[in-house]
Write a protein that holds these residues in place. Structure first.
Motif, PDB file in Angstrom:
ATOM      1  N   ARG A   1       0.837  -1.204   0.000  1.00  0.00           N
ATOM      2  CA  ARG A   1       0.000   0.000   0.000  1.00  0.00           C
ATOM      3  C   ARG A   1       0.867   1.248   0.000  1.00  0.00           C
ATOM      4  O   ARG A   1       1.893   1.285   0.661  1.00  0.00           O
ATOM      5  CB  ARG A   1      -0.893  -0.002   1.253  1.00  0.00           C
ATOM      6  N   SER A   2       0.403   2.296  -0.722  1.00  0.00           N
ATOM      7  CA  SER A   2       1.251   3.492  -0.835  1.00  0.00           C
ATOM      8  C   SER A   2       1.327   4.261   0.485  1.00  0.00           C
ATOM      9  O   SER A   2       2.216   5.087   0.664  1.00  0.00           O
ATOM     10  CB  SER A   2       0.766   4.400  -1.972  1.00  0.00           C
ATOM     11  N   ASP A   3       0.414   3.967   1.434  1.00  0.00           N
ATOM     12  CA  ASP A   3       0.512   4.642   2.744  1.00  0.00           C
ATOM     13  C   ASP A   3       1.231   3.768   3.784  1.00  0.00           C
ATOM     14  O   ASP A   3       1.291   4.133   4.951  1.00  0.00           O
ATOM     15  CB  ASP A   3      -0.881   5.066   3.258  1.00  0.00           C
ATOM     16  N   ASP A   4       1.773   2.633   3.357  1.00  0.00           N
ATOM     17  CA  ASP A   4       2.477   1.754   4.296  1.00  0.00           C
ATOM     18  C   ASP A   4       3.971   2.063   4.359  1.00  0.00           C
ATOM     19  O   ASP A   4       4.820   1.223   4.037  1.00  0.00           O
ATOM     20  CB  ASP A   4       2.245   0.282   3.930  1.00  0.00           C
ATOM     21  N   ASN A   5       4.294   3.287   4.745  1.00  0.00           N
ATOM     22  CA  ASN A   5       5.697   3.647   4.972  1.00  0.00           C
ATOM     23  C   ASN A   5       5.761   4.329   6.332  1.00  0.00           C
ATOM     24  O   ASN A   5       4.746   4.780   6.872  1.00  0.00           O
ATOM     25  CB  ASN A   5       6.199   4.567   3.858  1.00  0.00           C
ATOM     26  N   ALA A   6       6.981   4.401   6.884  1.00  0.00           N
ATOM     27  CA  ALA A   6       7.149   4.870   8.262  1.00  0.00           C
ATOM     28  C   ALA A   6       6.588   6.281   8.463  1.00  0.00           C
ATOM     29  O   ALA A   6       5.967   6.569   9.491  1.00  0.00           O
ATOM     30  CB  ALA A   6       8.621   4.813   8.651  1.00  0.00           C
ATOM     31  N   GLU A   7       6.771   7.144   7.463  1.00  0.00           N
ATOM     32  CA  GLU A   7       6.354   8.541   7.605  1.00  0.00           C
ATOM     33  C   GLU A   7       4.826   8.675   7.663  1.00  0.00           C
ATOM     34  O   GLU A   7       4.280   9.335   8.556  1.00  0.00           O
ATOM     35  CB  GLU A   7       6.903   9.329   6.406  1.00  0.00           C
ATOM     36  N   ALA A   8       4.133   8.036   6.715  1.00  0.00           N
ATOM     37  CA  ALA A   8       2.663   8.106   6.721  1.00  0.00           C
ATOM     38  C   ALA A   8       2.101   7.391   7.949  1.00  0.00           C
ATOM     39  O   ALA A   8       1.098   7.823   8.528  1.00  0.00           O
ATOM     40  CB  ALA A   8       2.099   7.492   5.440  1.00  0.00           C
ATOM     41  N   LEU A   9       2.764   6.316   8.358  1.00  0.00           N
ATOM     42  CA  LEU A   9       2.280   5.570   9.523  1.00  0.00           C
ATOM     43  C   LEU A   9       2.255   6.454  10.774  1.00  0.00           C
ATOM     44  O   LEU A   9       1.311   6.387  11.564  1.00  0.00           O
ATOM     45  CB  LEU A   9       3.148   4.330   9.763  1.00  0.00           C
ATOM     46  N   LYS A  10       3.298   7.262  10.928  1.00  0.00           N
ATOM     47  CA  LYS A  10       3.367   8.158  12.077  1.00  0.00           C
ATOM     48  C   LYS A  10       2.123   9.052  12.129  1.00  0.00           C
ATOM     49  O   LYS A  10       1.498   9.226  13.170  1.00  0.00           O
ATOM     50  CB  LYS A  10       4.609   9.041  11.934  1.00  0.00           C
ATOM     51  N   LYS A  11       1.731   9.584  10.973  1.00  0.00           N
ATOM     52  CA  LYS A  11       0.557  10.455  10.922  1.00  0.00           C
ATOM     53  C   LYS A  11      -0.722   9.654  11.147  1.00  0.00           C
ATOM     54  O   LYS A  11      -1.644  10.118  11.815  1.00  0.00           O
ATOM     55  CB  LYS A  11       0.493  11.162   9.569  1.00  0.00           C
ATOM     56  N   ARG A  12      -0.780   8.434  10.592  1.00  0.00           N
ATOM     57  CA  ARG A  12      -1.977   7.599  10.799  1.00  0.00           C
ATOM     58  C   ARG A  12      -2.146   7.265  12.281  1.00  0.00           C
ATOM     59  O   ARG A  12      -3.264   7.267  12.795  1.00  0.00           O
ATOM     60  CB  ARG A  12      -1.879   6.314   9.960  1.00  0.00           C
ATOM     61  N   LEU A  13      -1.026   7.001  12.948  1.00  0.00           N
ATOM     62  CA  LEU A  13      -1.102   6.710  14.393  1.00  0.00           C
ATOM     63  C   LEU A  13      -1.559   7.947  15.163  1.00  0.00           C
ATOM     64  O   LEU A  13      -2.352   7.845  16.106  1.00  0.00           O
ATOM     65  CB  LEU A  13       0.257   6.233  14.917  1.00  0.00           C
ATOM     66  N   GLY A  14      -1.063   9.115  14.758  1.00  0.00           N
ATOM     67  CA  GLY A  14      -1.483  10.364  15.401  1.00  0.00           C
ATOM     68  C   GLY A  14      -2.982  10.566  15.240  1.00  0.00           C
ATOM     69  O   GLY A  14      -3.700  10.888  16.201  1.00  0.00           O
ATOM     70  N   ALA A  15      -3.488  10.350  14.029  1.00  0.00           N
ATOM     71  CA  ALA A  15      -4.922  10.500  13.763  1.00  0.00           C
ATOM     72  C   ALA A  15      -5.705   9.486  14.602  1.00  0.00           C
ATOM     73  O   ALA A  15      -6.772   9.797  15.145  1.00  0.00           O
ATOM     74  CB  ALA A  15      -5.215  10.294  12.274  1.00  0.00           C
ATOM     75  N   TYR A  16      -5.156   8.275  14.730  1.00  0.00           N
ATOM     76  CA  TYR A  16      -5.850   7.255  15.525  1.00  0.00           C
ATOM     77  C   TYR A  16      -5.992   7.699  16.983  1.00  0.00           C
ATOM     78  O   TYR A  16      -7.086   7.670  17.541  1.00  0.00           O
ATOM     79  CB  TYR A  16      -5.119   5.903  15.456  1.00  0.00           C
ATOM     80  N   HIS A  17      -4.878   8.112  17.570  1.00  0.00           N
ATOM     81  CA  HIS A  17      -4.929   8.472  18.987  1.00  0.00           C
ATOM     82  C   HIS A  17      -5.803   9.702  19.225  1.00  0.00           C
ATOM     83  O   HIS A  17      -6.556   9.750  20.194  1.00  0.00           O
ATOM     84  CB  HIS A  17      -3.514   8.706  19.535  1.00  0.00           C
ATOM     85  N   GLN A  18      -5.718  10.677  18.326  1.00  0.00           N
ATOM     86  CA  GLN A  18      -6.476  11.912  18.560  1.00  0.00           C
ATOM     87  C   GLN A  18      -7.952  11.779  18.198  1.00  0.00           C
ATOM     88  O   GLN A  18      -8.817  12.231  18.936  1.00  0.00           O
ATOM     89  CB  GLN A  18      -5.881  13.059  17.747  1.00  0.00           C
ATOM     90  N   GLN A  19      -8.224  11.183  17.042  1.00  0.00           N
ATOM     91  CA  GLN A  19      -9.602  11.239  16.550  1.00  0.00           C
ATOM     92  C   GLN A  19     -10.389   9.953  16.716  1.00  0.00           C
ATOM     93  O   GLN A  19     -11.614   9.982  16.828  1.00  0.00           O
ATOM     94  CB  GLN A  19      -9.599  11.675  15.081  1.00  0.00           C
ATOM     95  N   THR A  20      -9.698   8.803  16.707  1.00  0.00           N
ATOM     96  CA  THR A  20     -10.439   7.540  16.754  1.00  0.00           C
ATOM     97  C   THR A  20     -10.544   6.973  18.173  1.00  0.00           C
ATOM     98  O   THR A  20     -11.597   6.474  18.551  1.00  0.00           O
ATOM     99  CB  THR A  20      -9.808   6.499  15.805  1.00  0.00           C
ATOM    100  N   GLU A  21      -9.481   7.061  18.946  1.00  0.00           N
ATOM    101  CA  GLU A  21      -9.523   6.480  20.289  1.00  0.00           C
ATOM    102  C   GLU A  21     -10.710   6.986  21.137  1.00  0.00           C
ATOM    103  O   GLU A  21     -11.272   6.200  21.900  1.00  0.00           O
ATOM    104  CB  GLU A  21      -8.196   6.678  21.023  1.00  0.00           C
ATOM    105  N   PRO A  22     -11.126   8.257  20.984  1.00  0.00           N
ATOM    106  CA  PRO A  22     -12.290   8.694  21.773  1.00  0.00           C
ATOM    107  C   PRO A  22     -13.557   7.859  21.545  1.00  0.00           C
ATOM    108  O   PRO A  22     -14.406   7.786  22.431  1.00  0.00           O
ATOM    109  CB  PRO A  22     -12.505  10.144  21.308  1.00  0.00           C
ATOM    110  N   ILE A  23     -13.664   7.180  20.408  1.00  0.00           N
ATOM    111  CA  ILE A  23     -14.884   6.378  20.210  1.00  0.00           C
ATOM    112  C   ILE A  23     -14.891   5.145  21.125  1.00  0.00           C
ATOM    113  O   ILE A  23     -15.939   4.566  21.377  1.00  0.00           O
ATOM    114  CB  ILE A  23     -15.148   5.967  18.731  1.00  0.00           C
ATOM    115  N   VAL A  24     -13.716   4.752  21.630  1.00  0.00           N
ATOM    116  CA  VAL A  24     -13.677   3.642  22.588  1.00  0.00           C
ATOM    117  C   VAL A  24     -14.481   4.016  23.834  1.00  0.00           C
ATOM    118  O   VAL A  24     -15.311   3.232  24.313  1.00  0.00           O
ATOM    119  CB  VAL A  24     -12.216   3.283  22.941  1.00  0.00           C
TER     120      VAL A  24
END
Ligand code: AP5
Ligand code: ZN
Length: 216
Positions: free
Chosen positions: A161-184
């Motif tokens: 996948r074109s987003d499966d590199n270390a740099e994009a992953l860092k941002k995806r993890l940031g988005a997860y913690h900030q925007q997705t984790e609250p749904i837990v």
């Protein structure tokens, strides 16, 4: 079954979803796969989404909610139930999904969170291979295909996948913690949440998912 799978990039949502489909006969709606299919078709939505996805950001709630609503209402495979993978990803998405399901008299039954520490996810993401058409995922080391770089089912080539590199992953993890984790927290309040240690082997994670589903 009517459930959502929640977890960071590489948690194993796409790996476990086919097990759930086989067992329960529900449809598997993976919003990331749906967006990648728009990209492959070259649609306007696909072009717009690709820029955002490659940078590890989130596509707008409005687009994503409409995409899921359309499938849930019109895809006959979803009549028996559904496994949502990658949706909802924000509180507004969770609220809109809830409102829609309550209106249809088919409330959500389970929200399963696959928990993995960030440092384990880099190796999972950078070694992943996918079969574009089906969304099936493999891993160079942890889950290699039977034949090198080929899908087990169709024999077609596997890609990264074109987003499966270390740099994009860092941002995806940031988005997860900030925007997705609250749904837990949102799902914990409604008593349909189960948390699973998804750092274990895929077969062990699957067993724990079944235990969690039986409990609810
Ligand atoms: P999406 O495709 O949903 O990506 P993601 O959430 O980042 O999740 P992944 O697909 O990376 O992880 P997975 O949990 O499915 O892992 P997998 O099972 O493959 O979304 C992509 C993008 O689309 C987003 O960044 C966003 O831009 C956009 N988007 C999508 N939905 C959206 C929404 N609702 N709102 C807004 N934007 C949206 O496993 C990963 C690897 O690990 C594989 O190689 C696998 O073989 C291996 N593996 C799996 N389990 C194990 C295990 N237990 N042990 C060892 N290896 C394992
Ligand atoms: Zn996935």
């Amino acid at each position: 079954i009517r459930m959502v799978l929640i977890g960071p990039p590489g948690a194993g949502k796409g790996t476990q979803a086919p097990n759930l489909v086989n067992k329960f006969g529900a449809c598997h709606l993976a919003t990331g796969d749906m967006l990648r299919s728009q990209i492959a078709k070259g649609t306007d939505l696909g072009k717009e989404a690709k820029k955002i996805m490659d940078q590890g950001g989130l596509v707008s709630d409005e687009i994503m909610v409409n995409m899921i609503k359309d499938e849930l209402l019109n895809n006959p495979a979803c009549k028996k139930g559904f496994i949502l993978d990658g949706f909802p990803r924000t509180i507004p998405q969770a609220e809109k999904l809830n409102a829609m399901l309550i209106e249809q008299n088919t409330p959500l039954q389970n929200a399963v969170e696959l928990k993995v520490d960030d440092d384990l996810l880099v190796a999972r993401i950078t070694g992943r291979l996918i079969h574009q058409a089906s969304g099936r995922s493999y891993h160079k080391l942890f889950n290699p295909p039977k034949e090198d770089m080929k899908d087990d089912v169709t024999g077609e080539p596997l890609i990264q996948r074109s987003d499966d590199n270390a740099e994009a992953l860092k941002k995806r993890l940031g988005a997860y913690h900030q925007q997705t984790e609250p749904i837990v927290e949102y799902y914990k309040k409604s008593d349909i949440w189960s948390g699973i240690d998804a750092s274990k082997k895929p077969t062990e994670v699957w067993e724990d998912i079944l235990i969690a589903l039986n409990k609810n």
